[in-house]
Design a protein around this motif. Sequence first.
Motif, PDB file in Angstrom:
ATOM      1  N   HIS A  41       0.826  -1.207   0.000  1.00  0.00           N
ATOM      2  CA  HIS A  41       0.000   0.000   0.000  1.00  0.00           C
ATOM      3  C   HIS A  41       0.861   1.259   0.000  1.00  0.00           C
ATOM      4  O   HIS A  41       0.557   2.253  -0.668  1.00  0.00           O
ATOM      5  N   ASP A  44       1.883   2.595  -3.393  1.00  0.00           N
ATOM      6  CA  ASP A  44       0.867   2.999  -4.373  1.00  0.00           C
ATOM      7  C   ASP A  44       1.164   4.357  -5.000  1.00  0.00           C
ATOM      8  O   ASP A  44       0.998   4.543  -6.210  1.00  0.00           O
ATOM      9  N   ASP A  45       1.589   5.315  -4.163  1.00  0.00           N
ATOM     10  CA  ASP A  45       1.800   6.663  -4.686  1.00  0.00           C
ATOM     11  C   ASP A  45       2.942   6.714  -5.701  1.00  0.00           C
ATOM     12  O   ASP A  45       2.882   7.473  -6.667  1.00  0.00           O
ATOM     13  N   THR A  48       1.657   5.168  -8.898  1.00  0.00           N
ATOM     14  CA  THR A  48       0.737   6.129  -9.510  1.00  0.00           C
ATOM     15  C   THR A  48       1.486   7.245 -10.227  1.00  0.00           C
ATOM     16  O   THR A  48       1.148   7.611 -11.354  1.00  0.00           O
ATOM     17  N   HIS A  85      -6.735  -5.903  -6.999  1.00  0.00           N
ATOM     18  CA  HIS A  85      -6.029  -5.244  -5.897  1.00  0.00           C
ATOM     19  C   HIS A  85      -4.729  -4.550  -6.316  1.00  0.00           C
ATOM     20  O   HIS A  85      -4.355  -3.550  -5.724  1.00  0.00           O
ATOM     21  N   SER A  89      -5.262  -0.394  -8.134  1.00  0.00           N
ATOM     22  CA  SER A  89      -4.751   0.780  -7.423  1.00  0.00           C
ATOM     23  C   SER A  89      -4.131   1.796  -8.380  1.00  0.00           C
ATOM     24  O   SER A  89      -3.704   2.867  -7.978  1.00  0.00           O
ATOM     25  N   LYS A 249       3.161  -6.242  -7.362  1.00  0.00           N
ATOM     26  CA  LYS A 249       3.310  -4.785  -7.263  1.00  0.00           C
ATOM     27  C   LYS A 249       4.788  -4.383  -7.312  1.00  0.00           C
ATOM     28  O   LYS A 249       5.152  -3.411  -7.970  1.00  0.00           O
TER      29      LYS A 249
ATOM     30  N   HIS B  85     -11.056   8.577  -9.248  1.00  0.00           N
ATOM     31  CA  HIS B  85     -11.535   8.368  -7.880  1.00  0.00           C
ATOM     32  C   HIS B  85     -12.862   7.609  -7.794  1.00  0.00           C
ATOM     33  O   HIS B  85     -13.095   6.901  -6.823  1.00  0.00           O
ATOM     34  N   SER B  89     -12.519   3.066  -8.096  1.00  0.00           N
ATOM     35  CA  SER B  89     -12.861   2.225  -6.941  1.00  0.00           C
ATOM     36  C   SER B  89     -13.604   0.961  -7.372  1.00  0.00           C
ATOM     37  O   SER B  89     -13.912   0.108  -6.545  1.00  0.00           O
TER      38      SER B  89
END
Lengths: 281, 281
Positions: A41, A44-45, A48, A85, A89, A249, B85, B89
Amino acid sequence: MTSIQLADHLRVTDDFRLEDIDPASTPGFDGGKRAGNALAHAEDDVVTELQERMFAQARVGGDAPSLLLVLQGMDTAGKGGILRHVIGSVDPQGVQIASFKAPTEEERRHDFLWRIERRLPESGMIGVFDRSHYEDVLIQRVRQFAPPEEIERRYGAIVDFERELVAAGTAVIKVMLHISKDEQADRLARRLARPDKHWKYEPGDIDERMLWDDYQAAYELALRRTSIDEAPWYCVPANRKWYARLAVKELLLGALRELDPQWPEAGYDVDVERRRLAESR
Amino acid sequence: MTSIQLADHLRVTDDFRLEDIDPASTPGFDGGKRAGNALAHAEDDVVTELQERMFAQARVGGDAPSLLLVLQGMDTAGKGGILRHVIGSVDPQGVQIASFKAPTEEERRHDFLWRIERRLPESGMIGVFDRSHYEDVLIQRVRQFAPPEEIERRYGAIVDFERELVAAGTAVIKVMLHISKDEQADRLARRLARPDKHWKYEPGDIDERMLWDDYQAAYELALRRTSIDEAPWYCVPANRKWYARLAVKELLLGALRELDPQWPEAGYDVDVERRRLAESR
């Protein structure tokens, strides 16, 4: 948060033997589920931002790379969970998913790579193949849908195809989600136990399961023959779903870091545009 | 958590006037940003389950519906944020996004709906149009790319087209993200201020901005002429991004609830399969 180097632990080499890989193991990661999920998690940024840079390059008409993630595995291995998942993301504007089922009649009239080429990710995009051209050397080998010499030809054709793809600017990551036969039975049993999961099961799943050893042999051979430096295979132990998701990931992140996309330069004079904007108020 | 009824507040009727809608307002919702985001997030699981039911219906070969969300708005209105966003989801396996740019030469040789028909969501899928066939009565009207009688014809063609679409099992939600001219200037200024946002700006954005009033008139007319019971338009105030995202999520949820997809029945004998599975261990 420093990234971990899972890739080296998972990479398929010439002497790869599937039976050496414990599907319940977590190579390269000492922590448990909670720590694994937290790490995944936390990144993720970064994923992204790298994805957006690549997308931005393509948007301004630049020579942007793309990335293709190939997902393979036995039924219930967790491809859908990776899509939901891990890929879920990422900004959906930058993702193109292609699911390959049994080929249609039209697809069968062409070479096996024909339908693959049409679904490759566009410049700037992350493409994901949920099953792929590897079915043509897996189920087709096990079920003898194609003669041995044709299967043999395909290993070479795949390598040539992927080399060209990489040379043209698409990074390729290939992942086999590796579960044990027992784990598959447990997962199929869960599908049969819950009415809201019945749709994920079909009787043919057992027929394929009966050929488990043949599939494992076909996977081992396919991975050995087609794991090349430009487009390596990774065999990801997947009995623990959290580990498989973390690993994919990390592989995605590693590939994006290697592509190292940069924010494109403005193709206009920023000061001039500021003035124009001010005048338009 | 009970759902709120935003749709009634946002729906475009025959006597709709764009200037009556305050882009900074939050119709039907009394709370602020924090409460809005919490509500939107709380409904993710419901959206996810309804989407998965629809997807499951299609997967087992049933007569599954699909859903099309059309997103329109001036530059910077927040279409990308909705995609990231709200649509982000949802399980990406169940989503098909189509971005429509200026038509290519090939597309221009066909009727304006030709390229639209090819990107409609498949059975069981949520499709999202980032811009759409409405560009053909918006920019094409404002810029006079098509003669008035052709624009006039298109309103009717769109209504016919969407009625057929709905009759064939696709729910259609059309959203105009409505921002103020000042808000657009602020957002464009932010893009010019940050090198990592420069790629989102192009000088033509100001050219379009100079025609703001013409665009507002074209939107008002298009929305009035094409907001039909089967496929209504919703004008969503979008100066506050959190409200726009909440509103679109509510509209999506409402449409999914109306479709009311059910988990498909097993097309096999569950007990028989349990036995087969047990024997395969």
